[in-house]
Design an enzyme around this catalytic site. Structure first.
Site, PDB file in Angstrom:
ATOM      1  N   SER A   1       0.869  -1.190   0.000  1.00 49.35           N
ATOM      2  CA  SER A   1       0.000   0.000   0.000  1.00 49.35           C
ATOM      3  C   SER A   1       0.896   1.228   0.000  1.00 49.35           C
ATOM      4  CB  SER A   1      -0.862  -0.003   1.269  1.00 49.35           C
ATOM      5  OG  SER A   1      -1.506   1.243   1.455  1.00 49.35           O
TER       6      SER A   1
ATOM      7  N   TYR B   1      -1.935  -0.765  10.648  1.00 47.96           N
ATOM      8  CA  TYR B   1      -2.096  -1.155   9.237  1.00 47.96           C
ATOM      9  C   TYR B   1      -0.813  -0.832   8.469  1.00 47.96           C
ATOM     10  CZ  TYR B   1      -3.943  -1.264   4.461  1.00 47.96           C
ATOM     11  OH  TYR B   1      -4.150  -1.544   3.130  1.00 47.96           O
TER      12      TYR B   1
HETATM   13  P1  NDP Z   1     -11.629  -5.883   0.311  1.00 48.62           P
HETATM   14  O1  NDP Z   1     -12.047  -5.787   1.743  1.00 48.62           O
HETATM   15  O2  NDP Z   1     -12.626  -5.541  -0.737  1.00 48.62           O
HETATM   16  O3  NDP Z   1     -11.033  -7.322   0.015  1.00 48.62           O
HETATM   17  C1  NDP Z   1     -10.254  -8.008   0.958  1.00 48.62           C
HETATM   18  C2  NDP Z   1     -10.175  -9.451   0.504  1.00 48.62           C
HETATM   19  O4  NDP Z   1      -9.343 -10.149   1.448  1.00 48.62           O
HETATM   20  C3  NDP Z   1     -11.528 -10.127   0.503  1.00 48.62           C
HETATM   21  O5  NDP Z   1     -11.613 -10.943  -0.635  1.00 48.62           O
HETATM   22  C4  NDP Z   1     -11.497 -10.970   1.757  1.00 48.62           C
HETATM   23  O6  NDP Z   1     -12.253 -12.167   1.562  1.00 48.62           O
HETATM   24  C5  NDP Z   1     -10.025 -11.308   1.847  1.00 48.62           C
HETATM   25  N1  NDP Z   1      -9.644 -11.695   3.199  1.00 48.62           N
HETATM   26  C6  NDP Z   1      -9.707 -10.974   4.339  1.00 48.62           C
HETATM   27  N2  NDP Z   1      -9.320 -11.727   5.378  1.00 48.62           N
HETATM   28  C7  NDP Z   1      -8.995 -12.949   4.883  1.00 48.62           C
HETATM   29  C8  NDP Z   1      -8.541 -14.161   5.452  1.00 48.62           C
HETATM   30  N3  NDP Z   1      -8.312 -14.281   6.767  1.00 48.62           N
HETATM   31  N4  NDP Z   1      -8.332 -15.215   4.641  1.00 48.62           N
HETATM   32  C9  NDP Z   1      -8.566 -15.116   3.313  1.00 48.62           C
HETATM   33  N5  NDP Z   1      -8.992 -14.013   2.712  1.00 48.62           N
HETATM   34  C10 NDP Z   1      -9.217 -12.932   3.496  1.00 48.62           C
HETATM   35  O7  NDP Z   1     -10.359  -4.938   0.202  1.00 48.62           O
HETATM   36  P2  NDP Z   1      -9.320  -4.675  -1.012  1.00 48.62           P
HETATM   37  O8  NDP Z   1      -9.707  -5.374  -2.225  1.00 48.62           O
HETATM   38  O9  NDP Z   1      -9.115  -3.214  -1.046  1.00 48.62           O
HETATM   39  O10 NDP Z   1      -8.004  -5.305  -0.367  1.00 48.62           O
HETATM   40  C11 NDP Z   1      -7.121  -6.140  -1.071  1.00 48.62           C
HETATM   41  C12 NDP Z   1      -5.700  -5.776  -0.682  1.00 48.62           C
HETATM   42  O11 NDP Z   1      -5.396  -4.495  -1.161  1.00 48.62           O
HETATM   43  C13 NDP Z   1      -5.448  -5.739   0.828  1.00 48.62           C
HETATM   44  O12 NDP Z   1      -4.205  -6.333   1.121  1.00 48.62           O
HETATM   45  C14 NDP Z   1      -5.396  -4.253   1.107  1.00 48.62           C
HETATM   46  O13 NDP Z   1      -4.658  -3.967   2.271  1.00 48.62           O
HETATM   47  C15 NDP Z   1      -4.747  -3.752  -0.155  1.00 48.62           C
HETATM   48  N6  NDP Z   1      -4.892  -2.331  -0.439  1.00 48.62           N
HETATM   49  C16 NDP Z   1      -6.121  -1.800  -0.704  1.00 48.62           C
HETATM   50  C17 NDP Z   1      -6.249  -0.457  -0.945  1.00 48.62           C
HETATM   51  C18 NDP Z   1      -7.585   0.178  -1.165  1.00 48.62           C
HETATM   52  O14 NDP Z   1      -7.676   1.412  -1.107  1.00 48.62           O
HETATM   53  N7  NDP Z   1      -8.647  -0.572  -1.418  1.00 48.62           N
HETATM   54  C19 NDP Z   1      -5.087   0.432  -0.980  1.00 48.62           C
HETATM   55  C20 NDP Z   1      -3.837  -0.243  -0.718  1.00 48.62           C
HETATM   56  C21 NDP Z   1      -3.758  -1.573  -0.483  1.00 48.62           C
HETATM   57  P3  NDP Z   1     -13.134 -12.932   2.650  1.00 48.62           P
HETATM   58  O15 NDP Z   1     -13.648 -11.895   3.599  1.00 48.62           O
HETATM   59  O16 NDP Z   1     -14.189 -13.577   1.815  1.00 48.62           O
HETATM   60  O17 NDP Z   1     -12.195 -13.913   3.281  1.00 48.62           O
END
Ligand code: NDP
Length: 248
Positions: free
Chosen positions: A143, A157
């Site tokens: 990030s 975070y």
């Molecule tokens: P979302 O919350 O939309 O997606 C997060 C995903 O992670 C979901 O598919 C969720 O699936 C999965 N997840 C969470 N916990 C677990 C777990 N214990 N095991 C398996 N899967 C898990 O957020 P984003 O798409 O934004 O996030 C994706 C990545 O991008 C993250 O690492 C985030 O930190 C990073 N990021 C995002 C930014 C943004 O502005 N959106 C900016 C910078 C980085 P489920 O709950 O079904 O398990």
């Protein structure tokens, strides 16, 4: 255009929403063979149905990345189904924001377990295989909060995302021959991430920030595709992408 993406076996963690879901769609359209992981398997199965209806190949694997056994089983399932693994996108993550003074220690623990340990478990599961095949690509989603400390609400975070950068750079230096590593560092991108904060005051500020700044998730999908599609001897080590409107 799809050279070096078509037929590659790509595991994407956190594919049930946001960046992971958009990346699955984009790589599916470009002919990758996809292994989609997350806890909400119903959402993964709907995405698999959509991708296969469009002529792509994908399977869903229920996975909690904070459990090493789940991540090992995910990689084994990918190999059992598609015969190999070419790319692991360590994307699953969580962002429950609040000032340190709120002492949300359970959320700190969960953030570390998912954002740091989940990435390490992914690396552990693919590294021996990549070493044996002399190729492979680990793409870790960090990030801009892994470049600048996101205080006062995102200190923990940020710590996890700094860790992802350190792990990725260390992996690059230690990687077996032929293995590529990429850090993707996005700014504000539309997803469910902005909804993770249990602290009301923080949640309102985060959602206002996203409303003013966010760009669509397919912007990250294209960056990931760019890293994958390079010739095998070219390693895109890092991509930082922000909304033009974003200052932080
Ligand atoms: P979302 O919350 O939309 O997606 C997060 C995903 O992670 C979901 O598919 C969720 O699936 C999965 N997840 C969470 N916990 C677990 C777990 N214990 N095991 C398996 N899967 C898990 O957020 P984003 O798409 O934004 O996030 C994706 C990545 O991008 C993250 O690492 C985030 O930190 C990073 N990021 C995002 C930014 C943004 O502005 N959106 C900016 C910078 C980085 P489920 O709950 O079904 O398990």
């Amino acid at each position: 255009m799809n050279a070096n993406i078509k037929d590659k076996v790509v595991i994407i963690t956190g594919a049930s929403s946001g960046l992971g879901e958009a990346t699955a769609r984009h790589l599916g359209e470009r002919g990758a063979r996809l292994v989609l992981a997350a806890r909400r398997v119903d959402r993964l199965e709907a995405l698999v149905a959509e991708i296969t209806a469009a002529g792509g190949q994908a399977i869903a694997v229920a996975t909690d990345v904070s459990r090493q056994a789940d991540v090992e089983a995910l990689v084994e399932r990918a190999v059992a189904h598609f015969g190999r693994v070419d790319v692991l996108v360590n994307n699953a993550g969580t962002m429950p924001l609040s000032p340190l003074a709120k002492l949300k220690v359970d959320e700190w623990d969960r953030t570390i377990d998912i954002n740091i340990k989940g990435v390490l478990y992914g690396i552990a599961a693919v590294l021996p295989r990549f070493a044996a095949q002399g190729s492979g690509h680990v793409i870790n989603v960090s990030s801009v909060a892994g470049i600048k400390v996101f205080a006062p609400i995102g200190t923990v975070y940020s710590a996890t995302k700094f860790a992802v950068r350190a792990i990725s750079e260390g992996l690059r230096m230690e990687a077996p021959e032929g293995v590529r590593t990429t850090i993707i560092s996005p700014g504000a991108v539309a997803s469910e991430l902005k909804l993770h904060s249990s602290d009301d005051e923080t949640a309102a500020a985060v959602q206002a920030f996203y409303a003013a700044n966010e760009i669509p998730a397919d912007s990250v999908a294209r960056a990931i595709a760019y890293a994958i599609e390079q010739p095998a001897n070219v390693d895109i080590n890092e991509v930082v992408l922000r909304p033009v409107a974003q200052e932080f």
